[in-house]
Design a protein around this motif. Structure first.
Motif, short mmCIF file in Angstrom:
data_model
loop_
_atom_site.label_atom_id
_atom_site.label_comp_id
_atom_site.label_asym_id
_atom_site.label_seq_id
_atom_site.Cartn_x
_atom_site.Cartn_y
_atom_site.Cartn_z
N LEU A 164 42.88 38.15 -33.19
CA LEU A 164 42.15 38.76 -34.30
C LEU A 164 40.66 38.68 -34.01
O LEU A 164 40.12 37.58 -33.84
CB LEU A 164 42.47 38.04 -35.60
CG LEU A 164 41.87 38.64 -36.87
CD1 LEU A 164 42.50 39.99 -37.17
CD2 LEU A 164 42.04 37.69 -38.06
N LEU A 165 39.99 39.82 -33.94
CA LEU A 165 38.55 39.88 -33.71
C LEU A 165 37.86 40.19 -35.03
O LEU A 165 38.05 41.26 -35.60
CB LEU A 165 38.22 40.96 -32.66
CG LEU A 165 36.75 41.14 -32.31
CD1 LEU A 165 36.15 39.87 -31.73
CD2 LEU A 165 36.56 42.30 -31.34
N VAL A 166 37.09 39.23 -35.53
CA VAL A 166 36.46 39.34 -36.84
C VAL A 166 34.99 39.70 -36.68
O VAL A 166 34.20 38.94 -36.11
CB VAL A 166 36.58 38.02 -37.62
CG1 VAL A 166 35.94 38.16 -39.00
CG2 VAL A 166 38.04 37.61 -37.76
N LEU A 167 34.59 40.86 -37.18
CA LEU A 167 33.21 41.32 -37.10
C LEU A 167 32.43 40.70 -38.26
O LEU A 167 32.52 41.15 -39.40
CB LEU A 167 33.14 42.84 -37.15
CG LEU A 167 33.98 43.59 -36.11
CD1 LEU A 167 33.70 45.09 -36.17
CD2 LEU A 167 33.75 43.05 -34.70
N ALA A 168 31.69 39.63 -37.95
CA ALA A 168 31.01 38.86 -39.00
C ALA A 168 29.52 38.78 -38.76
O ALA A 168 28.84 37.91 -39.34
CB ALA A 168 31.61 37.46 -39.07
N ALA A 169 28.96 39.65 -37.93
CA ALA A 169 27.54 39.56 -37.62
C ALA A 169 26.65 40.20 -38.68
O ALA A 169 25.46 39.91 -38.76
CB ALA A 169 27.25 40.19 -36.25
N GLY A 170 27.21 41.10 -39.51
CA GLY A 170 26.41 41.78 -40.52
C GLY A 170 26.12 40.89 -41.71
O GLY A 170 26.96 40.13 -42.16
N MET A 171 24.94 41.01 -42.25
CA MET A 171 24.54 40.16 -43.38
C MET A 171 24.86 40.79 -44.73
O MET A 171 24.74 40.15 -45.76
CB MET A 171 23.04 39.87 -43.30
CG MET A 171 22.63 39.05 -42.09
SD MET A 171 23.29 37.37 -42.15
CE MET A 171 22.30 36.69 -43.46
N GLY A 172 25.25 42.05 -44.76
CA GLY A 172 25.60 42.68 -46.04
C GLY A 172 24.37 42.92 -46.90
O GLY A 172 24.21 42.30 -47.95
N SER A 173 23.52 43.84 -46.49
CA SER A 173 22.24 44.02 -47.18
C SER A 173 22.41 44.44 -48.64
O SER A 173 21.68 44.00 -49.52
CB SER A 173 21.39 45.05 -46.44
OG SER A 173 22.08 46.29 -46.34
#
Length: 303
Positions: free
Chosen positions: A6-15
């Motif tokens: 499972l590759l979790v894309l968690a780099a975005g801060m959610g502006s």
């Protein structure tokens, strides 16, 4: 049968959300959406989780999402997406401040993944049924190449009551394979009950059961090589666009259009939940409590 990753894309801060929503508690004991995603992935046969994060919040993230947190039931690795992490021959143009989008994030995991893998957004609650479907498909792909998949949701199960959303509207052929994915923006349910999008200022209707992508894809490892090669071309053509992003659908559409790969569309009747807006959180918390009451999840997820 191979155990997928499972590759979790968690780099975005959610502006729009206004905080590091990947870590925000939504369960009764402060579990994050990521916790439920990994719980469902373990039940679906996944053997490893790889997080794509940023160095700016590495310490805080690592302290929370450890293998011990998940009871040692799944291996955990971390990779990093940064602006300057580019293939050889590419250089950051002056004025660029953000990394290069979701498919650039996927590329960051090239050295960490050697098996079929699923890609998810850290801040989307996909549902156990979706993980079961994609896990079963990926588990059968050991030794395969250019055979991909995605879980498509009925559009009416992916809307927000607090604003418009953007969704990838999918074309599917008679064999169940993807033919195209078109991004539609400003989708909402109108007062008369219709679902419409406002891409060009007009109210264009969409059917309730229109299949849409929520960035739940499955790939075999050859996808990394395709991505690295095409990113160089995309970069040459888009380097001057300082806010341009290299999205997963950009790569998928190219591979399908030129006949390199096929992508099976797995339909799910799961209810998607997410926190597109801060006001979405109470509904998600209530939905999780209802699923716990129905026996779909334990009260304390990791005990």
């Amino acid at each position: 049968m191979v155990k997928p990753t499972l590759l979790v894309l968690a780099a975005g801060m959610g502006s729009r959300y206004g905080s590091l929503k990947q870590m925000d508690g939504v369960g009764p004991h402060d579990e994050a959406i990521i916790d439920y995603s990994i719980y469902d992935a373990i039940r679906a046969g996944f053997g490893k989780v790889v997080f794509v994060i940023r160095h700016s919040f590495e310490k805080e993230f690592r302290e929370i999402f450890t293998a011990e947190r998940f009871g040692g039931r799944i291996a955990v690795e971390f990779v990093f997406q940064e602006l300057e992490y580019l293939p050889e021959g590419c250089a950051v143009p002056e004025g660029r401040v953000k990394p290069w989008g979701t498919n650039h994030a996927v590329l960051m995991a090239k050295e960490a993944i050697r098996e079929p893998f699923a890609v998810i957004n850290a801040d989307d609650f996909y549902g156990a049924e979706a993980y079961a479907a994609i896990g079963a498909y990926l588990s059968s792909l050991e030794g395969s190449h250019d055979r991909y998949c995605m879980v498509a949701y009925d559009l009416n199960r992916t809307l927000s009551e607090n604003g418009t959303v953007s969704r990838g509207v999918c074309g599917v052929d008679a064999a169940g394979n993807l033919t195209s994915m078109v991004e539609r923006t400003k989708i909402e349910r109108m007062g008369d009950g219709r679902i419409v999008f406002h891409d060009n200022g007009d109210d264009e209707p969409l059917a309730e059961d229109t299949p849409v992508s929520m960035n739940l894809f499955g790939f075999t490892p050859d996808y990394f090589d395709h991505t690295e090669r095409y990113f160089k071309q995309w970069f040459r053509e888009n380097a001057d666009h300082l806010k341009g992003e290299f999205y997963i659908p950009t790569m998928v559409n190219k591979l399908i259009a030129d006949g390199t790969s096929e992508l099976r569309v797995l339909r799910s009747d799961a209810q998607w939940h997410g926190v597109t807006y801060k006001e979405d959180k109470p509904a998600l918390v209530a939905a999780i409590r209802a699923m716990i009451a129905a026996g779909k999840y334990p009260e304390k997820l990791w005990e």
